[in-house]
Design a protein around this motif. Structure first.
Motif, PDB file in Angstrom:
ATOM      1  N   PHE A 150       0.828  -1.203   0.000  1.00  0.00           N
ATOM      2  CA  PHE A 150       0.000   0.000   0.000  1.00  0.00           C
ATOM      3  C   PHE A 150       0.864   1.256   0.000  1.00  0.00           C
ATOM      4  O   PHE A 150       0.438   2.319  -0.454  1.00  0.00           O
ATOM      5  CB  PHE A 150      -0.900   0.039   1.234  1.00  0.00           C
ATOM      6  CG  PHE A 150      -2.015  -0.974   1.225  1.00  0.00           C
ATOM      7  CD1 PHE A 150      -2.429  -1.582   0.048  1.00  0.00           C
ATOM      8  CD2 PHE A 150      -2.660  -1.316   2.400  1.00  0.00           C
ATOM      9  CE1 PHE A 150      -3.456  -2.508   0.040  1.00  0.00           C
ATOM     10  CE2 PHE A 150      -3.692  -2.233   2.406  1.00  0.00           C
ATOM     11  CZ  PHE A 150      -4.087  -2.834   1.226  1.00  0.00           C
ATOM     12  N   THR A 190       0.262  -4.987  -6.596  1.00  0.00           N
ATOM     13  CA  THR A 190      -0.815  -4.973  -5.606  1.00  0.00           C
ATOM     14  C   THR A 190      -1.847  -6.051  -5.912  1.00  0.00           C
ATOM     15  O   THR A 190      -2.338  -6.733  -5.003  1.00  0.00           O
ATOM     16  CB  THR A 190      -1.488  -3.590  -5.563  1.00  0.00           C
ATOM     17  OG1 THR A 190      -0.509  -2.598  -5.251  1.00  0.00           O
ATOM     18  CG2 THR A 190      -2.586  -3.555  -4.517  1.00  0.00           C
ATOM     19  N   LEU A 295      -7.439   0.632   4.311  1.00  0.00           N
ATOM     20  CA  LEU A 295      -7.571   1.671   3.294  1.00  0.00           C
ATOM     21  C   LEU A 295      -8.785   2.553   3.551  1.00  0.00           C
ATOM     22  O   LEU A 295      -8.757   3.759   3.275  1.00  0.00           O
ATOM     23  CB  LEU A 295      -7.643   1.059   1.903  1.00  0.00           C
ATOM     24  CG  LEU A 295      -6.336   0.459   1.376  1.00  0.00           C
ATOM     25  CD1 LEU A 295      -6.530  -0.095  -0.026  1.00  0.00           C
ATOM     26  CD2 LEU A 295      -5.213   1.489   1.371  1.00  0.00           C
TER      27      LEU A 295
END
Length: 352
Positions: A150, A190, A295
């Motif tokens: 991230f 990712t 997130l």
């Protein structure tokens, strides 16, 4: 020479004729296991890049199909690389920059590491400069855990990915915000980590050339050197600039969250459509679920969001940073991380 027809090397170029393009192509031609093809897509070079590419296409090793394309209008890094990947035909795609040097066993080692069906293999790269540009190389073993990715990524030139991973990557028309806010290699790494299908070869297989004109060059920042005084400065900066930088960080992480949710939907759709669903990686796993929650906290401000960040930073403190960190240092860094991140993302302010 040995050859692996399942491997496609995908290179994108732009005005690279005088910037070591020949040296990179020589390193590909010198691999212990040659690829089945090399796909090169040029983004409208105005120098002699196309002449160099055509020269090397004529002298390619026997059996290596070199296919060269040139865009009629500039596409930019993200669209150019994904377009070139889709033009390749191999099951395994090795991403290639125009100015690095591959060690001779790169393709052989990465292809072997993917023999069991893993979606991506990444290696280490060591930066060097022949122009005097400052370089730093951290010799500690990195990690490619989803939570870590991230906040960083495994660079494209380190990646070999399975063609089926492209299924999980949206087009720029489908999710334009992620294309505006990050690079193609962040998306591919990712997605592979979200599917829990990424493997690290803890060896340097690429020498990454650093010079000020490179598209990915980042100016050396002495504040990022790991010292207690720098940590104190970054915490102070985060506390005093929280209100200015945080809205930009919220938008940045919102695009990443939307991208991850796309990966999840695509993975579940593929599971349902497949008759051999057990063999297909899925984003339906614990770290993915926690990653979405983290997130969501990064996309918001206020006390509740901060406490949520602390919760997940502490839980994943041993994979949050570049490499494993022992307690109590890991715990302290996790608690300070929300404020130190403000400094790391200050470049976003006023970015268009």
């Amino acid at each position: 020479m040995k050859q692996n027809k399942a491997v496609s090397v995908v290179m994108c170029t732009y005005n690279g004729a005088s910037r070591h393009l020949r040296e990179q192509l020589d390193s590909i031609f010198s691999q212990t296991v040659l690829p089945g093809e090399i796909v090169v897509q040029d983004d409208g070079s105005t120098d002699d890049t196309m002449a160099v590419l055509n020269e090397y296409a004529r002298k390619a090793p026997e059996g290596v199909d070199v296919r060269i394309f040139q865009n009629t209008t500039q596409q930019g890094i993200n669209r150019n690389f994904f377009s070139a990947m889709h033009r390749s035909v191999g099951e395994l795609i090795a991403v290639c920059d125009q100015d690095d040097i591959w060690l001779p066993t790169k393709l052989e080692e990465q292809a072997a590491a993917m023999a069991d069906g893993v979606m991506m293999c990444v290696c280490r790269s060591e930066p060097f400069s022949d122009t005097g540009a400052p370089v730093r190389y951290d010799r500690r073993c990195p990690n490619c855990n989803l939570i870590r990715l991230f906040y960083a990524s495994m660079m494209g030139h380190c990646q070999m990915l399975r063609r089926s991973l492209l299924y999980y990557i949206p087009t720029e028309d489908e999710q334009p915000e992620i294309y505006r806010r990050t690079c193609y290699d962040v998306m591919t790494a990712t997605a592979a980590a979200a599917l829990d299908s990424i493997r690290l070869i803890d060896r340097v297989l690429v020498r990454q050339r650093r010079y000020a004109e490179a598209a990915t060059y980042v100016k050396y920042d002495t504040h990022r050197v790991r010292t207690s005084s720098n940590a104190a400065f970054m915490v102070w900066y985060g506390l005093t600039h929280w209100g200015t930088v945080k809205p930009w960080m919220n938008a940045h992480f919102s695009a990443r969250r939307d991208f991850l949710e796309w990966v999840w939907r695509k993975s579940m759709t593929k599971q349902i459509a497949s008759t051999t669903a057990a063999d297909i990686p899925t984003a339906n796993n614990r770290i993915f679920a926690d990653g979405i929650r983290l997130l969501n906290a990064e996309c918001n401000r206020g006390a509740a969001a901060l406490f949520s960040l602390w919760r997940y930073y502490v839980r994943y403190r041993h994979v949050l940073f570049y490499t494993y960190e022992m307690d109590p240092v890991a715990l302290l860094r996790a608690l300070l991380h929300p404020f130190m991140q403000v400094y790391n993302y200050s470049y976003l302010v006023n970015r268009k």
